[in-house]
Write an enzyme that holds these catalytic residues in place. Structure first.
Site, PDB file in Angstrom:
ATOM      1  N   HIS A 153     -34.818  72.605  19.706  1.00 36.96           N
ATOM      2  CA  HIS A 153     -33.590  72.299  20.462  1.00 36.96           C
ATOM      3  C   HIS A 153     -33.892  72.114  21.954  1.00 36.96           C
ATOM      4  O   HIS A 153     -33.007  72.266  22.797  1.00 36.96           O
ATOM      5  CB  HIS A 153     -32.535  73.391  20.286  1.00 36.96           C
ATOM      6  CG  HIS A 153     -32.363  73.832  18.866  1.00 36.96           C
ATOM      7  ND1 HIS A 153     -31.573  73.156  17.970  1.00 36.96           N
ATOM      8  CD2 HIS A 153     -32.917  74.870  18.183  1.00 36.96           C
ATOM      9  CE1 HIS A 153     -31.631  73.770  16.790  1.00 36.96           C
ATOM     10  NE2 HIS A 153     -32.450  74.795  16.899  1.00 36.96           N
ATOM     11  N   SER A 283     -41.077  54.657  42.791  1.00 38.80           N
ATOM     12  CA  SER A 283     -39.701  54.345  43.174  1.00 38.80           C
ATOM     13  C   SER A 283     -39.719  53.601  44.492  1.00 38.80           C
ATOM     14  O   SER A 283     -40.492  53.937  45.396  1.00 38.80           O
ATOM     15  CB  SER A 283     -38.875  55.634  43.312  1.00 38.80           C
ATOM     16  OG  SER A 283     -37.643  55.381  43.962  1.00 38.80           O
TER      17      SER A 283
END
Length: 476
Positions: A153, A283
């Site tokens: 999970h 970026s």
């Protein structure tokens, strides 16, 4: 028009290999049509039709020299792509004009060519799969003993090792490898079947001699390396074959998407990085960024490839009787792009896997942060073996665990649970260093890696020794 003024398919210009792009090119397609016409004429001559060796030789001499402009002009006039190329070849080989395409229908060249290209495309995919499997297996063995947090999970769970996790990625590729191999092995030629699949035109050519028609079918299939042709067909081979091949490619895309997603999660945890060039920019605004762009591209292209499988399935489901033409345009789009997309995914595997960067210090820090909680059961059992009362020790572990967890949630930078237990007289006799060795918590992870590579990977390596150690550059 200038190429910069029209749309260019990025699968060709940015992502897929030159080899796969050439496979689905017009040159390869139409030269294969011509090879089919040569094989048909040659087999018909050998079986007694009035076709000369000179006619076959002239056809063969013009297989690769295609006048595409002449074909374009013929198609504009005739509105039929196959007949346009029949006329174009007839112009180049005038002595053979009368016998080109003799007894055949359009699907003799279109469908048989697609089957040839599908087989070769699957083989190219299989070969790259071997390289990706080999690379991941090597990575798994290298890191088989490095403990890391396992996640369920996406929450910390029992420890695994970096190498054991890599076997999960590798095993899915192995399942894809076997599926691709099955598709290659099952692929058959359409052969010479005629307008409704009855071979009536060929039976007429051979004056009702069924044996010669059957032999013609076998000879043409054999000329292209097929052991046999489909037992029955309409004018086309069943589009179920396209659906099965595309589903196998989509299955590989599913595997790639899972791998890319896991890389992105681990990059966020700073445990694993994909290759990053010295001057690569993450970026345009945030200069410090090191984004997992290859993994992101893998997920993006995989999503596209997975989306093509339902289209192929819908096409297979909506064929009418002996044939309909509403499959033509969609197959021109789906088949090449499915192969190009999956080729691009495997190019990314062959670029990323050899350059994966593991950060043991970060991985160890994450293990150190979480292991105290995971180790409490082992510490409890050791305390009982040292003479303690199980229920009393359980309460002390519970109390210390809750206090340590609360401290972490309030912003503490380290987990002090072990320090609390060390200072508790009830656990004074324990050898904490030994009990907290992370390798005690990974189960059989190292052994599983070794066994997995020996049983699942080595047979593939032995079958394809020339395909090991592959690497590929990608356009970033």
């Amino acid at each position: 028009m200038n190429d910069h003024h029209v749309y260019q398919n990025p699968l060709v210009t940015r992502y897929a290999s030159r080899e796969m792009a050439e496979l689905w090119s017009s040159q390869r397609k139409f030269s294969t049509w011509r090879r089919l016409w040569v094989a048909l004429a040659e087999a018909e001559r050998e079986l007694g039709l009035n076709i000369s060796e000179a006619q076959v030789a002239e056809l063969r001499a013009n297989v690769d020299q295609i006048d595409f402009e002449a074909a374009r002009k013929h198609e504009k006039r005739l509105r039929h792509d196959v007949m346009a190329h029949v006329h174009t070849l007839g112009d180049a080989a005038p002595s053979a004009r009368a016998i080109i395409h003799l007894g055949a229908t359009s699907c003799f060249v279109t469908d048989n060519t697609d089957l040839i290209l599908i087989r070769e495309g699957l083989s190219l995919i299989r070969d790259q799969l071997v390289g990706a499997i080999d690379g991941l297996a090597e990575f798994a063995l290298r890191w088989k003993d490095l403990p890391c947090l396992g996640y369920t999970h996406f929450q910390p769970a029992q420890l695994v090792t970096v190498g054991k996790r890599a076997t999960l990625w590798c095993y899915e590729l192995i399942l894809d490898y076997h599926e691709i191999e099955r598709r290659i092995a099952a692929l058959r030629f359409l052969g010479v079947k005629g307008t409704t699949g009855t071979q009536a035109s060929f039976l007429a050519l051979f004056d009702g001699d069924h044996a010669k028609v059957e032999e013609l079918d076998r000879r043409v299939a054999s000329a292209f390396g097929f052991e046999g042709s489909v037992p029955v067909s309409g004018q086309t081979y069943t589009r179920k074959i396209d659906s099965q091949a595309t589903a196998a490619l989509a299955g590989l895309a599913e595997t790639a998407h899972r791998f890319g997603s896991d890389l992105r999660l681990l990059a966020h945890e700073r445990e694993l990085d994909e290759p990053f060039e010295a001057e690569q920019i993450g970026s345009s605004a945030m200069a410090y960024k090191r984004n997992p762009m290859r993994a992101e591209r893998m997920c993006s292209i995989a999503r596209f490839a997975m989306g093509l499988a339902p289209v192929a399935g819908q096409t297979a489901a909506t064929q009418w009787l002996e044939r309909t033409l509403d499959d033509s345009a969609v197959r021109r789009l789906v088949l090449p792009q499915a192969f190009l997309a999956v080729d691009a995914l495997l190019s990314l595997y062959l670029n990323v896997v050899p350059g994966l960067v593991v950060h043991p210090a970060i991985i160890g820090r994450h293990v150190t942060d979480e292991l105290p909680f995971m180790a409490t059961e082992n510490l409890l059992m050791a305390g009982v073996q040292a003479g303690g009362d199980r229920q009393e020790l359980h309460e002390r572990v519970r109390t210390h665990s809750l206090a340590a967890a609360a401290r972490l949630k309030e912003g503490a930078g380290d987990n002090d649970l072990i320090e609390r237990l060390r200072n508790d007289s009830a656990f004074a006799k324990l050898d904490f260093a030994t009990l907290l060795d992370p390798l005690r918590f990974v189960g059989r992870s190292p052994e599983q890696v070794v066994d997995f590579v020996a049983s699942e990977v080595e047979p593939i390596r032995r079958a394809h020794p020339n395909l090991l150690g592959q690497k590929r550059d990608v356009h970033v």
